[in-house]
Design a protein around this motif. Structure first.
Motif, short mmCIF file in Angstrom:
data_model
loop_
_atom_site.label_atom_id
_atom_site.label_comp_id
_atom_site.label_asym_id
_atom_site.label_seq_id
_atom_site.Cartn_x
_atom_site.Cartn_y
_atom_site.Cartn_z
N ARG A 102 0.84 -1.20 0.00
CA ARG A 102 0.00 0.00 0.00
C ARG A 102 0.88 1.26 0.00
N GLU A 139 -0.66 10.94 9.76
CA GLU A 139 -1.40 9.70 10.04
C GLU A 139 -0.90 9.04 11.33
N MET A 197 -2.79 8.62 14.87
CA MET A 197 -2.96 7.29 15.48
C MET A 197 -2.46 7.28 16.91
N GLN A 235 -4.79 4.73 18.90
CA GLN A 235 -4.83 3.56 18.01
C GLN A 235 -3.55 2.73 18.13
N ALA A 280 -4.06 0.58 20.97
CA ALA A 280 -4.97 -0.51 20.58
C ALA A 280 -4.20 -1.61 19.86
N LEU A 291 -10.45 0.76 17.06
CA LEU A 291 -10.38 0.50 15.61
C LEU A 291 -9.29 1.36 14.99
N ILE A 292 -8.67 0.83 13.95
CA ILE A 292 -7.61 1.56 13.25
C ILE A 292 -8.27 2.34 12.11
N SER A 293 -8.07 3.65 12.11
CA SER A 293 -8.87 4.51 11.23
C SER A 293 -8.57 4.35 9.75
N ASN A 294 -7.36 3.91 9.40
CA ASN A 294 -7.07 3.78 7.96
C ASN A 294 -7.29 2.36 7.44
N LEU A 295 -7.88 1.52 8.27
CA LEU A 295 -8.23 0.16 7.82
C LEU A 295 -9.74 0.05 7.74
#
Lengths: 258, 203
Positions: A36, A107, A111, A116, A119, B87-91
């Motif tokens: 990606r 990004e 995160m 994130q 997480a 949750l992972i925002s870019n997935l």
């Protein structure tokens, strides 16, 4: 001063982590993230550079011949030296900093700030493995590919468009170019672009993962630091690398080729 | 009744002790007296560690003093849907659901895909369209749904859902209430624990 030292230390630690964690690429989600990153950095950026790169080549040839009153031989030499060795990798690095570096640092900072990354850790996923390794490798590969693409377009553009501006034919320019070009030019620019990609990705990952504030205001601050330090690092590497290669190590070889 | 799947004891200065015991194989609704107690219980479960004043036992095993590998083994048996959802925002939804299992290689992706499709269909959502969406394109219930399906994909022996009804409207809460049946259908022997605050627990 202390912050600068801490950033250098953090960057070195990140570098070691990337190196030691390369086997993480065996994991499917890490591979997907790597692909990606290559797609985003290399493929999607390629369309935007077509006109600029081809115009750059034409501009260099036309400018050299008109302003310096040079012959086609010198114009092609300058095209080779400037576009292939210097401007190609630098232009690719700047595109990568402006498109990918900003996106990547924002990004990662987002995160980090929104929890994130915590997480991911709770799921037993190492942030270095999943976030840093694929980004660094992806950006390195994509920067090298983008450099080749920009070089190709700039040289082709220069040879196709220059005859409309100056008194030189496409055949004349291309013959002289292929007489002068040597594999060392490509090796040099690819090696340099890999280093550019590496340092840009590493700097942006570091600042993304370590935003100066854990609020939304931390995101633009992280991006600003990532972009400015990436640009400085790229220009420094460019100067040092040019000196090492053309000034010390391969001077004789390159001089003979030129 | 089988042995306790979870025992938790929290002692705080000047406050009533919180003692929780959840028998294995049951569904329990736990209403804790304050948000600090709730945060500490969820924190202890997420990290499988005890802070000062806490004691936690999972499947009859005290977590205090466990080695890293033992902690990881215990952690594999627990699934938690936190309020933040994680949750992972870019997935997209599918990548969020499959990430953990795909990363660790614990389960075949085809099995996770089947679990996700079946669970989403049973909970009244079209999997084909839903799984391609990013968390930012979802409402509160849908994000909770992704976190719950991710929990199901992990096949945990102990499932903990923190604040199931929080942030949901009446219709969404009714849909979320079907999570229990969905978990029970897949883990008949498992333990399901809903954690809420005493003053604002779900109906």
């Amino acid at each position: 001063m202390i912050r600068a030292l801490r950033e250098v230390e953090g960057g070195l630690r990140l570098l070691m982590n990337v190196w030691l964690r390369l086997p993480a690429l065996r994991r499917a989600p890490v591979r997907e993230s790597f692909l990606r990153q290559v797609y985003f950095t290399g493929v999607t950026a390629s369309t935007g550079v077509v006109l600029r790169a081809s115009g750059l080549g034409a501009l260099i040839i036309a400018f050299t011949m008109q302003v310096l009153d040079a012959d086609t031989g010198l114009a092609v030499k300058i095209l080779l030296w400037v576009v292939l060795r210097e401007v190609g990798p630098l232009a690719a690095a700047m595109v990568v900093i402006l498109r990918t570096g900003t996106a990547m640092s924002a990004e990662l900072a987002m995160m980090r700030i929104t929890g994130q990354i915590d997480a991911l850790r709770r799921m037993g996923i190492e942030s270095y493995d999943y976030l840093v390794v694929p980004r660094v490798l992806g950006v390195m590969l994509a920067t090298a590919a983008l450099t080749c693409y920009i070089q190709f377009l700039a040289v082709l553009g220069g040879m196709v468009l220059a005859p409309f501006v100056i008194q030189a034919s496409f055949t004349e320019l291309s013959t002289q170019f292929f007489d002068l070009v040597a594999p060392v030019d490509f090796l040099y620019s690819i090696l340099k672009s890999l280093m550019f990609g590496f340092i840009v990705a590493l700097t942006c990952c570091y600042h993304g993962l370590n935003p100066p504030a854990f609020t939304l205001n931390g995101v633009p601050q992280a991006v600003t630091r990532a972009v400015t330090q990436s640009a400085v690092a790229v220009l420094t590497i460019n100067a040092v690398f040019a000196y090492l290669v053309f000034g010390v190590l391969f001077f004789g070889l390159v001089k003979a080729v030129a | 009744m089988s042995a306790a799947a979870l025992r938790y004891d929290l002692r705080r200065d000047g406050q009533t002790p919180v003692v929780v015991e959840v028998p294995g194989g049951t569904t329990q609704r736990l209403r804790l007296p304050d948000s600090d107690a709730k945060a500490r219980l969820i924190g202890a479960l997420l990290t499988t560690r005890c802070a000062a004043g806490e004691e936690l036992e999972l499947f009859g095993e005290p977590v205090r003093g466990l080695r890293r590998a033992e902690r990881a083994r215990l952690h594999e048996r627990i699934g938690i849907v936190t309020q933040a959802m994680g949750l992972i925002s870019n997935l997209n939804a599918w990548e969020n659901i499959s990430l953990q299992a795909a990363y660790h290689g614990t389960q075949p992706v085809a099995r996770i895909a089947k679990t996700a499709h079946d669970a989403l269909a049973a909970l009244g959502t079209d999997p084909a369209r839903f799984l391609a969406r990013l968390p930012d394109e979802m409402d509160a219930f849908e994000r909770k749904l992704v976190a719950f399906v991710r929990l199901l994909a992990k096949e945990p022996v102990l499932a903990v859902i923190d604040g199931l009804g929080e942030g949901l409207n009446r219709e969404q809460s009714a849909r979320a209430a079907r999570f229990e049946a969905e978990y029970r259908a897949r883990q008949p022997e498992g333990t399901l624990l809903f954690v809420d605050l005493a003053e604002e627990g779900i109906a």
